[in-house]
Scaffold this active site. Structure first.
Site, short mmCIF file in Angstrom:
data_model
loop_
_atom_site.label_atom_id
_atom_site.label_comp_id
_atom_site.label_asym_id
_atom_site.label_seq_id
_atom_site.Cartn_x
_atom_site.Cartn_y
_atom_site.Cartn_z
N ASP A 137 0.82 -1.20 0.00
CA ASP A 137 0.00 0.00 0.00
C ASP A 137 0.86 1.26 0.00
O ASP A 137 2.09 1.20 0.18
CB ASP A 137 -0.92 0.01 1.23
CG ASP A 137 -2.01 -1.05 1.14
OD1 ASP A 137 -2.42 -1.39 0.01
OD2 ASP A 137 -2.46 -1.53 2.20
N TYR A 140 7.54 -10.34 6.16
CA TYR A 140 7.43 -8.91 6.38
C TYR A 140 8.12 -8.55 7.69
O TYR A 140 8.19 -9.36 8.62
CB TYR A 140 5.97 -8.46 6.47
CG TYR A 140 5.26 -8.32 5.15
CD1 TYR A 140 5.21 -7.09 4.50
CD2 TYR A 140 4.63 -9.41 4.55
CE1 TYR A 140 4.54 -6.95 3.29
CE2 TYR A 140 3.97 -9.28 3.34
CZ TYR A 140 3.92 -8.04 2.73
OH TYR A 140 3.26 -7.91 1.52
#
EC number: 5.4.99.12
Length: 266
Positions: A53, A109
């Site tokens: 994002d 991540y």
């Protein structure tokens, strides 16, 4: 054959990874660079391992495309056409049917969380509850038709001063899943949610909305594959290192100025 590239980017100035008309994104800048370098033909599809994002970063994003000229897909050539906060550093020849998203075995991540008031013991105890296969409906933003069950294979937390380094690996992730997990960890770590709350949140019949943590602390650290061998471009790595070193020195100085201003305003 296709070419796969490992790319990295500081996401602050990008409106996410996927192309959006009229907005600077990772895909749009990469496409422009590849076309200008002659590495791809106009309109060639560029596939990515994962969506990030706006404001989210990446160190190990993987992209793949059908090359027009293999010699022109070298990271050092492509980087000469890219903005300074986006760069390629490794390359692999992959089969024509290679899809960086579908063929990934797992994704990793890292979230860097500034949380001086968190109780470390509670944070780490809570983290183990996310391991395994669960329904992550309450830990994601709803996407129509998306199966909400995911398997988290690793969630490690290390303390670094007032920061917590949170590493999480799963087969795949839902939209905002990592950032909402970080929010949940913080809520428990700050004693704002009781024991047993995480288990309650895994029940899809129970609904409680929690906001995602800020995007700026998150980056895609690695995408794993079977049988894909990337060759690193040492020149590209060294150039990127020097840029990061210069940026680090600058931002470290600005951080000290903010600290002094903050202390002066107490």
């Amino acid at each position: 054959m296709k070419t796969a590239l490992k790319i990295a980017y500081v996401g602050t100035n990008f409106y996410g990874s996927q192309a959006q008309p009229g907005l600077p994104t990772v895909e749009s800048e990469l496409r422009k660079a590849l076309e200008e370098a002659g590495a791809i033909k106009l309109g060639t599809k560029i596939a990515m391992a994962g969506r990030t994002d706006a404001g989210v970063h990446a160190l190990g994003q993987v992209v793949a495309f059908e090359q027009a000229d293999p010699k022109l897909t070298a990271p050092r050539i492509i980087n000469s056409k890219l903005p300074k906060d986006l760069w390629a550093y490794a390359r692999a020849e992959v089969p024509d049917d290679f899809d960086p998203r579908r063929h990934a075995t797992s994704r990793e991540y890292r979230y860097i969380l500034y949380a001086p008031d968190v109780i470390e013991r509670r944070l780490k105890e809570c983290s183990s509850r996310f391991l395994g296969t669960h329904d992550f409906t309450n830990f994601s933003s709803v996407e129509a038709g998306k199966y909400p069950v995911r398997t988290v294979t690793r969630l490690d937390i290390a303390k670094r001063g007032d920061f917590y380094i949170i590493d999480i690996e799963a087969d795949s992730f839902l939209w905002n899943m990592v950032r909402k997990i970080v929010t949940a960890l913080r809520l428990v770590g700050e004693n704002k949610r009781p024991d047993g709350w995480i288990e309650k949140m895994f029940d899809p019949e129970y609904r409680e909305g929690i906001p995602p943590a800020a995007p700026g602390g998150l980056y895609l650290s690695r995408v794993n594959y079977d049988g894909i061998a990337f060759e690193e471009d040492e020149y590209a790595r060294q150039r990127a290192y020097q840029r990061m070193l210069n940026s680090f020195e600058w931002h470290h100085t600005i951080a000290e100025i903010y600290k002094e201003f903050k202390d002066a305003m107490k």
